[in-house]
Design an enzyme around this catalytic site. Structure first.
Site, mmCIF file in Angstrom:
data_model
loop_
_atom_site.group_PDB
_atom_site.id
_atom_site.type_symbol
_atom_site.label_atom_id
_atom_site.label_comp_id
_atom_site.label_asym_id
_atom_site.label_seq_id
_atom_site.Cartn_x
_atom_site.Cartn_y
_atom_site.Cartn_z
ATOM 1 N N ARG A 142 50.649 48.738 37.589
ATOM 2 C CA ARG A 142 49.785 48.844 36.408
ATOM 3 C C ARG A 142 48.434 49.483 36.747
ATOM 4 O O ARG A 142 47.533 49.494 35.931
ATOM 5 C CB ARG A 142 49.581 47.453 35.811
ATOM 6 C CG ARG A 142 50.876 46.833 35.290
ATOM 7 C CD ARG A 142 50.742 45.344 35.080
ATOM 8 N NE ARG A 142 49.805 45.016 34.037
ATOM 9 C CZ ARG A 142 49.104 43.878 33.957
ATOM 10 N NH1 ARG A 142 49.250 42.967 34.907
ATOM 11 N NH2 ARG A 142 48.279 43.668 32.974
ATOM 12 N N LYS A 144 46.047 48.485 38.740
ATOM 13 C CA LYS A 144 44.940 47.534 38.794
ATOM 14 C C LYS A 144 44.644 47.221 40.266
ATOM 15 O O LYS A 144 44.646 46.061 40.689
ATOM 16 C CB LYS A 144 45.284 46.267 38.016
ATOM 17 C CG LYS A 144 45.441 46.500 36.519
ATOM 18 C CD LYS A 144 45.720 45.207 35.792
ATOM 19 C CE LYS A 144 45.839 45.438 34.287
ATOM 20 N NZ LYS A 144 44.556 45.784 33.671
ATOM 21 N N HIS A 152 43.652 37.980 47.683
ATOM 22 C CA HIS A 152 44.947 37.964 46.994
ATOM 23 C C HIS A 152 46.089 38.246 47.963
ATOM 24 O O HIS A 152 47.081 37.497 48.002
ATOM 25 C CB HIS A 152 44.927 39.015 45.876
ATOM 26 C CG HIS A 152 46.202 39.089 45.100
ATOM 27 N ND1 HIS A 152 46.444 38.325 43.989
ATOM 28 C CD2 HIS A 152 47.323 39.830 45.292
ATOM 29 C CE1 HIS A 152 47.655 38.587 43.510
ATOM 30 N NE2 HIS A 152 48.211 39.500 44.290
ATOM 31 N N HIS A 155 46.441 35.473 50.722
ATOM 32 C CA HIS A 155 46.994 34.247 50.154
ATOM 33 C C HIS A 155 48.515 34.362 49.979
ATOM 34 O O HIS A 155 49.273 33.467 50.400
ATOM 35 C CB HIS A 155 46.324 33.953 48.813
ATOM 36 C CG HIS A 155 46.866 32.767 48.096
ATOM 37 N ND1 HIS A 155 46.638 31.483 48.516
ATOM 38 C CD2 HIS A 155 47.648 32.663 46.996
ATOM 39 C CE1 HIS A 155 47.244 30.633 47.710
ATOM 40 N NE2 HIS A 155 47.858 31.317 46.769
ATOM 41 N N TYR A 192 47.857 30.848 31.936
ATOM 42 C CA TYR A 192 46.765 31.782 31.597
ATOM 43 C C TYR A 192 47.290 33.211 31.557
ATOM 44 O O TYR A 192 47.032 33.956 30.601
ATOM 45 C CB TYR A 192 45.644 31.656 32.626
ATOM 46 C CG TYR A 192 44.558 32.693 32.446
ATOM 47 C CD1 TYR A 192 43.462 32.443 31.624
ATOM 48 C CD2 TYR A 192 44.636 33.939 33.077
ATOM 49 C CE1 TYR A 192 42.481 33.395 31.425
ATOM 50 C CE2 TYR A 192 43.668 34.897 32.884
ATOM 51 C CZ TYR A 192 42.582 34.628 32.073
ATOM 52 O OH TYR A 192 41.611 35.585 31.877
ATOM 53 N N LYS A 209 38.796 31.147 31.889
ATOM 54 C CA LYS A 209 39.227 31.901 33.067
ATOM 55 C C LYS A 209 38.520 31.451 34.346
ATOM 56 O O LYS A 209 39.168 31.193 35.364
ATOM 57 C CB LYS A 209 38.982 33.396 32.849
ATOM 58 C CG LYS A 209 39.365 34.241 34.053
ATOM 59 C CD LYS A 209 39.099 35.718 33.808
ATOM 60 C CE LYS A 209 39.470 36.550 35.029
ATOM 61 N NZ LYS A 209 39.203 37.992 34.808
#
Length: 269
Positions: A142, A144, A152, A155, A192, A209
């Site tokens: 996408r 991003k 990220h 993890h 979420y 958020k």
């Protein structure tokens, strides 16, 4: 120095003593570390190099339906993983494992049944960590890439690799509490993402958020307290596993705190 060496040898022997369950070897991806390492290696190559290069001159993929289905699946799967942990009486994790008791008893049928249930749950938890690698793949597709941060990727990589190592090399009852807390947080987190995937008209429901990071930090705080408690009570659980858990929990607390500070505190300053 001598006591340190004895301590290291003791923890090493714990690892050797726990490599005993031949049934685990027959489960998917558990025969050897090769398949797991190939998956994680391919993941890292794609999200860090190949994926961004592939998408450089391409328009971002529109994955709205895929994201809705994926996040809905993750919510339901996390609820199911949480229910597996709830089937274990948490009192067994203390009372039946010699906490504050130097006269350790030999393994009982109840402990063997508990360990078997833990192993099955641990495999599904490991499977969840493999599936969650798609989070980053979707970011790349996408376009991003700003969300493909060190936190990220670290993890997702560490949890996938260590979940395999935990089940294969050093299973311990501590994993029930850690897995339960993590699965609870993932119910909230993927809920979420599910709402966000439904479209802009639902953004008014996403005011919370920044509190997700608070929840994640609270999770790590509870994990750290629990792990230190098992050490303080001298519970007969693999201490090498506890030390590894503690090390990673401390790292995650630092990384998530740093993320929160940069994402929210800096903006309001």
């Amino acid at each position: 120095m001598a006591s340190l060496i004895r301590h290291l040898v003791s923890n090493y022997n714990e690892v050797l003593e726990n490599v005993k369950d031949p049934l685990v070897d027959t489960w998917p991806l558990m025969g050897s570390p090769g398949p797991m390492l190939c998956i994680v290696g391919t993941y890292l190559i794609f999200v860090l190099k190949a994926g961004p290069k592939m998408m450089e001159k391409r328009p971002a993929f529109q994955l709205n339906t895929v994201m809705i289905l994926y996040n809905a699946f993750q919510v339901l799967f996390s609820i199911w993983l949480t229910s597996l942990a709830l089937e274990v009486d948490i009192r067994q994790l203390f009372s039946s494992h010699g906490c504050n008791n130097v006269n350790h008893l030999p393994p009982s049928p109840q402990k063997k049944n508990l360990q078997s249930a833990l192993s099955r749950g641990a495999w599904w938890y490991f499977f969840a960590k493999i599936i969650e690698l798609l989070d980053t793949v979707f970011f790349v597709l996408r376009k991003k890439q700003n969300q493909v941060t060190f936190l990220h990727v670290y993890h997702h990589t560490v949890t996938a690799v260590f979940s395999w190592c935990y089940l294969k090399l050093l299973p311990g009852e501590q994993g029930v509490v850690v897995g339960f807390l993590n699965s609870m947080v993932h119910i909230i987190m993927y809920s979420y993402y599910f709402i966000a995937a439904l479209g802009s008209k639902y953004r008014k429901y996403l005011w919370w958020k920044k509190y997700m990071t608070w929840i994640q930090l609270l999770q790590f705080g509870i994990m750290l307290f629990y792990l230190i408690l098992t050490l303080a009570l001298d519970c007969r659980m693999p201490k090498a596993l506890t030390y590894f858990f503690v090390t990673n929990v401390v790292i995650f607390i630092y990384l998530f705190s740093d993320f929160y500070r940069k994402a929210y505190k800096t903006k309001t300053a």
